[in-house]
Scaffold this motif. Structure first.
Motif, PDB file in Angstrom:
ATOM      1  N   VAL A  31       0.834  -1.197   0.000  1.00 17.69           N
ATOM      2  CA  VAL A  31       0.000   0.000   0.000  1.00 17.69           C
ATOM      3  C   VAL A  31       0.874   1.255   0.000  1.00 17.69           C
ATOM      4  N   MET A  32       2.011   1.173   0.677  1.00 16.02           N
ATOM      5  CA  MET A  32       2.912   2.329   0.805  1.00 16.02           C
ATOM      6  C   MET A  32       3.593   2.654  -0.512  1.00 16.02           C
ATOM      7  N   LYS A  33       3.753   1.660  -1.366  1.00 12.35           N
ATOM      8  CA  LYS A  33       4.453   1.885  -2.629  1.00 12.35           C
ATOM      9  C   LYS A  33       3.600   2.685  -3.606  1.00 12.35           C
ATOM     10  N   PRO A  34       4.152   3.576  -4.406  1.00  9.77           N
ATOM     11  CA  PRO A  34       5.571   3.913  -4.453  1.00  9.77           C
ATOM     12  C   PRO A  34       5.964   4.787  -3.265  1.00  9.77           C
ATOM     13  N   GLN A  35       7.178   4.594  -2.739  1.00  9.33           N
ATOM     14  CA  GLN A  35       7.615   5.369  -1.594  1.00  9.33           C
ATOM     15  C   GLN A  35       8.290   6.665  -2.048  1.00  9.33           C
ATOM     16  N   CYS A  36       8.205   7.688  -1.219  1.00 16.76           N
ATOM     17  CA  CYS A  36       8.568   9.044  -1.630  1.00 16.76           C
ATOM     18  C   CYS A  36      10.046   9.178  -1.990  1.00 16.76           C
ATOM     19  N   GLY A  37      10.278   9.685  -3.175  1.00 13.83           N
ATOM     20  CA  GLY A  37      11.640   9.852  -3.674  1.00 13.83           C
ATOM     21  C   GLY A  37      12.439  10.879  -2.899  1.00 13.83           C
ATOM     22  N   PHE A  38      11.782  11.916  -2.377  1.00 15.07           N
ATOM     23  CA  PHE A  38      12.535  12.903  -1.595  1.00 15.07           C
ATOM     24  C   PHE A  38      13.107  12.241  -0.346  1.00 15.07           C
ATOM     25  N   GLU A  40      13.758   9.037  -0.032  1.00 11.76           N
ATOM     26  CA  GLU A  40      14.798   8.087  -0.438  1.00 11.76           C
ATOM     27  C   GLU A  40      16.092   8.802  -0.817  1.00 11.76           C
ATOM     28  N   LEU A  41      15.963  10.005  -1.372  1.00 11.81           N
ATOM     29  CA  LEU A  41      17.156  10.750  -1.788  1.00 11.81           C
ATOM     30  C   LEU A  41      17.775  11.534  -0.632  1.00 11.81           C
ATOM     31  N   LYS A 448      11.698  -5.920   2.283  1.00 15.23           N
ATOM     32  CA  LYS A 448      11.937  -5.470   0.911  1.00 15.23           C
ATOM     33  C   LYS A 448      12.838  -6.446   0.156  1.00 15.23           C
TER      34      LYS A 448
ATOM     35  N   VAL B  13       8.703  11.512  -8.516  1.00 13.51           N
ATOM     36  CA  VAL B  13       9.468  10.786  -7.485  1.00 13.51           C
ATOM     37  C   VAL B  13       8.551  10.254  -6.384  1.00 13.51           C
ATOM     38  N   ALA B  14       7.263  10.196  -6.663  1.00 16.30           N
ATOM     39  CA  ALA B  14       6.327   9.517  -5.757  1.00 16.30           C
ATOM     40  C   ALA B  14       6.169  10.178  -4.400  1.00 16.30           C
TER      41      ALA B  14
END
Lengths: 632, 188
Positions: A31-38, A40-41, A448, B13-14
């Motif tokens: 449900v959480m996917k996609p996870q936030c790119g900010f 992750e970065l 994961k 970026v989701a």
């Protein structure tokens, strides 16, 4: 991923959970996917209220935070705070142990010194007089030395680091300004430096992150292991059973989960003493099993079976057969009490810092350890009485596992080959190439990566290339369940060189078979044992740890603790593999420092690879570079 | 031609900022904290879907030849004369879900409380004020733009021309490609 190879335990337990309509972490992840790119970065900053700020990685939107913060600083600050979260956990664990030991020595807590040998070895290292003195008196002095570190404001070197850490590395840390005094001061300063309007230089922030790594390594991990060994004894080689099949349908199954053996040792003691009450309630016996790292602690000191790693902590409850899950600190998923409620399972929190809605809280503090432990064990027996006769679903999965290869145990085995120079047989075989090098595959188990068997595949690829693997933590559980901690695994997975060495060592040590190819060195705080092993080998060879053909890996990173442990290895100069990517890719500077420039600072570097075979290849490449530099 | 929302999947970026902005725009309060206090909570009409190492903000395309309008037996699926956007006239909707069935993009769903068809209306209040739709305005990486097809095509033609002239428009992408390549192992 195309090649889904969910390990058998998870596969069966997930089917059970789904058939019962239970929600698990995998469902929530989907449900959480996609996870936030900010996130992750690493370029999401919530530190002040002019924000939250996010940096557009494509360069069109915001390039700086409202305060003018660059993405490099943002990423470095966030990384430092992750490391602080980990170091605070380990230092807090260590301080709790120290205070327990102090109170035990004063007769205020029902614990004793079971690791006299380790106590006296440490006393010698710390210059505590031992002649004609009782263990208790010696221990009081040692505890005072350790406690000094937590109160000192004189800026003098930290005792546990300066006496315990290898000399060559201490020299390097001094030059880099990484030596610390009071661990609490460092945690405070790191939070201060990374709050709004302080350090904005990504490089000094990264150096502080390495310093927090040292705090974690010496005032956290090493101190934890040392005090646990004094209180409960140094682990020796033991064979245990592993996997969910260790649960028994007609026994009172008590699962200890968490990290601190101050709790689990007492639960074990009272599980033994109250066994008759369990039998009176209609059970065969009390069956104590271990989950997560406190499971590792009990398994390697007492042979208690290993039931589940952290990523299986929900799934083991889905069996309906766990009568009591008692938890202390760290890695306790808040979902667990909700799952426990679907059954008769008593889910019990014990630490004043860890309360979870839906759980029963029985405060466990060392002074009243016996009273609390009895109450907890009896809660398990009561739960069994309610559960008795109902259907449980325990997959018939069980493996054996050789655990407890502390440095002392390893040296003990090797001494049977060469009593005067125990490390020689290993070193000779590294020189002649039978052993290509060493990999410490440690840390968390992540949902994961579990459906790709990341750890198992990576380790098998390393073994096939004659890399000797040591392990700790939840990765050790994965290895145990996959049969990697057995003599048979040596024949099955190792390259010819490694196979020959492990077979010869096993014979010489009289083990009746080869040594396992993966050495279980303990819980996650016992990464200190790996550091001690690296230190012993480096010192025997007269080289720096960064010169050894040894690589660390956290192939299934989850916890902040893995970040701080990783930083402690980076400070030592050990190259690291990690998956998934740490939250640094939003900064070119931080990415470059950690993956390239650090080599010129401590000798370490980080590489990220989520594919198990490629990750193993990366480890092997670094090992070969290190061998070449040593002229091997 | 009227403006439409165009999506550039490489840029998403989701963060789901579009989902939040959409829900807020369709709340009574028109503020995040106010929206959270409303019952039922306003729901987003755009959903960021997982697409391997990519993600995609999926919403109504407001098709010129809209299957949902053709399929609706009650004439509830309506085209806004001012903006050309397709919206649901809830007073006519009977919840037969023909529109859900025929939408090729999965962009029409059912409002579980109102029991009416539920979809993007392309923010008529905002666009009437000359503002971009809420999702477009909220996107921090400009993964969506609100423009006419001619404007987008002109932009693309210009880029093509510069490329042909050997002067490609530089793409600044930080470590985004690296980040996506490293996500590989964690995606099912």
């Amino acid at each position: 991923m195309n090649n889904v190879v969910t390990p058998a335990a998870e596969k069966q337990l997930l089917e059970i959970a789904r058939s019962k309509g239970l929600e698990t972490g995998r469902d929530r992840l989907a449900v959480m996917k996609p996870q936030c790119g900010f996130g992750e970065l690493g370029t999401c900053c919530r530190i002040c209220y002019m924000g939250p700020c996010r940096i557009d990685p494509f360069g069109d939107g915001p390039k700086k935070g409202v305060c003018g913060l660059s993405p490099d600083t943002m990423v470095a600050r966030n990384l430092l705070r992750e490391a602080v979260g980990g170091a605070a956990s380990h230092v807090g664990h260590a301080r709790h142990l120290l205070l327990t030991l102090r109170d035990a020595l004063n007769g205020e807590a029902p614990y004793e010194i079971r690791g006299e040998k380790r106590l006296f070895a440490l006393a010698e290292l710390f210059g505590v007089p031992t002649k004609r003195r009782s263990a208790k008196d010696v221990c009081r002095d040692l505890v005072d030395i350790a406690l000094q570190d937590f109160g000192r404001q004189d800026g003098k070197p930290n005792n546990w680091l300066s006496k315990r850490a290898p000399a060559m590395e201490q020299e390097m840390w001094e030059k880099l300004g990484l030596l610390y005094s009071n661990p609490h001061n460092e945690i405070e300063t790191a939070m201060h430096a990374s709050s709004m309007g302080n350090d904005a230089d990504p490089v000094t922030l990264l150096l502080r992150t390495l310093k927090i790594g040292l705090v974690d390594g010496w005032s956290g991990l090493a101190l934890c292991t040392d005090v646990q060994d004094i209180l409960f004894g140094t682990p020796q080689v033991t064979t245990v059973e592993s996997n969910v099949g260790v649960l028994e349908g007609n026994s009172v199954n008590i699962a200890v989960h968490g990290h601190n053996p101050v709790l689990s040792e007492k639960i074990m003691e009272w599980a033994g003493k109250l066994d008759k009450e369990a039998v009176a309630a209609g059970a065969d016996r009390i069956n104590l099993v271990g989950v997560c790292c406190t499971g590792n602690e009990l398994s390697m000191r007492h042979g208690v079976p290993l039931a589940a790693h952290n990523a299986q902590s929900e799934l083991v409850l889905a069996t309906g057969a766990v009568d009591c899950m008692v938890v202390d600190i760290q890695c306790i998923w808040p979902s667990l009490p909700q799952l426990a409620k679907c059954f008769d399972t008593a889910f019990i929190t014990t630490d004043e810092m860890v309360h979870i809605p839906g759980a029963r809280h029985i405060e466990f503090e060392p002074h009243h350890a016996n009273e609390s432990a009895q109450e907890i064990v009896r809660a398990g027996i009561e739960a069994f009485a309610k559960r008795k006769g109902k259907q449980v679903d325990i997959p018939k999965l069980k493996t054996t596992a050789v655990v407890g290869l502390s440095l002392e145990a390893i040296v003990g085995i090797l001494s049977k080959v060469d009593a005067k120079d125990p490390l020689k047989p290993v070193i000779d075989n590294v020189v002649n190439g039978n052993i290509l090098g060493f990999a410490g595959i440690v840390g968390c188990a992540s949902i994961k990566f579990r459906d790709g068997a990341m750890t198992e595949k990576m380790i098998k690829a390393l073994l096939a290339n004659n890399v000797l693997v040591v392990t700790t933590g939840c990765i050790a559980h994965i290895c145990a369940q996959d049969g990697l901690l057995t003599s048979e695994a040596t024949g099955k997975y190792c390259g010819d060189g490694l196979k020959a060495v492990l077979t010869a060592l096993g014979q010489a040590a009289g083990l009746g078979g080869p040594l396992p190819p993966v050495w279980h060195m303990g819980s996650c705080v016992d990464n200190s044992r790996i550091v001690d092993l690296l230190g012993a080998v480096a010192s025997r060879l007269g080289v720096k740890i960064s010169q050894l053909p040894a690589v660390g890996s956290a192939p299934e990173l989850v916890q902040e603790k893995a970040i701080s442990i990783g930083c402690s290895f980076l400070a030592l100069g050990t190259p690291l593999h990690v998956a998934p990517a740490p939250r640094i890719l939003g900064s070119q500077v931080v990415t470059k420092v950690l993956t390239e420039d650090l080599v010129n600072i401590t000798g370490a570097k980080v590489f990220v690879e989520c594919d198990p075979e490629k990750a193993a290849a990366g480890v092997i490449e670094i090992i070969k570079e290190k061998r070449a530099a040593l002229g091997l | 031609m009227d403006k439409a929302i165009f999506t550039f999947i490489d840029r998403c970026v989701a963060c789901k900022g579009c989902e939040i902005a959409c829900a807020v725009e369709h709340s009574r309060a028109k503020s995040l904290f106010g929206a959270l206090a409303e019952s039922p909570h306003p729901r987003p009409r755009v959903r960021v879907e997982n697409a391997g190492v990519h993600s995609y903000p999926a919403r109504c395309m407001h098709c010129e030849d809209a299957a949902c309008i053709a399929a609706c037996p009650m004439g509830a699926m309506t085209r806004n004369a001012a903006t050309n956007a397709v919206y649901v006239d809830e007073s006519k909707c009977i919840g037969c879900w023909m529109c859900v069935m025929v939408c090729p993009f999965g962009s029409v769903s059912a409002d579980p409380v109102a029991k009416k068809a539920f979809k993007c209306d392309r923010c008529p209040d905002r666009t009437a004020r000359g503002e971009d739709p809420a999702c477009v305005a909220a996107c921090p990486t400009r993964a969506m733009i609100y423009a006419t097809p001619e404007e987008l095509a002109a932009h693309r033609r210009q880029a093509t021309a510069m490329n042909a002239a050997g002067k490609p428009v530089a793409r600044v992408a930080g470590n985004v490609d690296l980040w996506r390549s490293l996500k590989g192992g964690t995606q099912k």
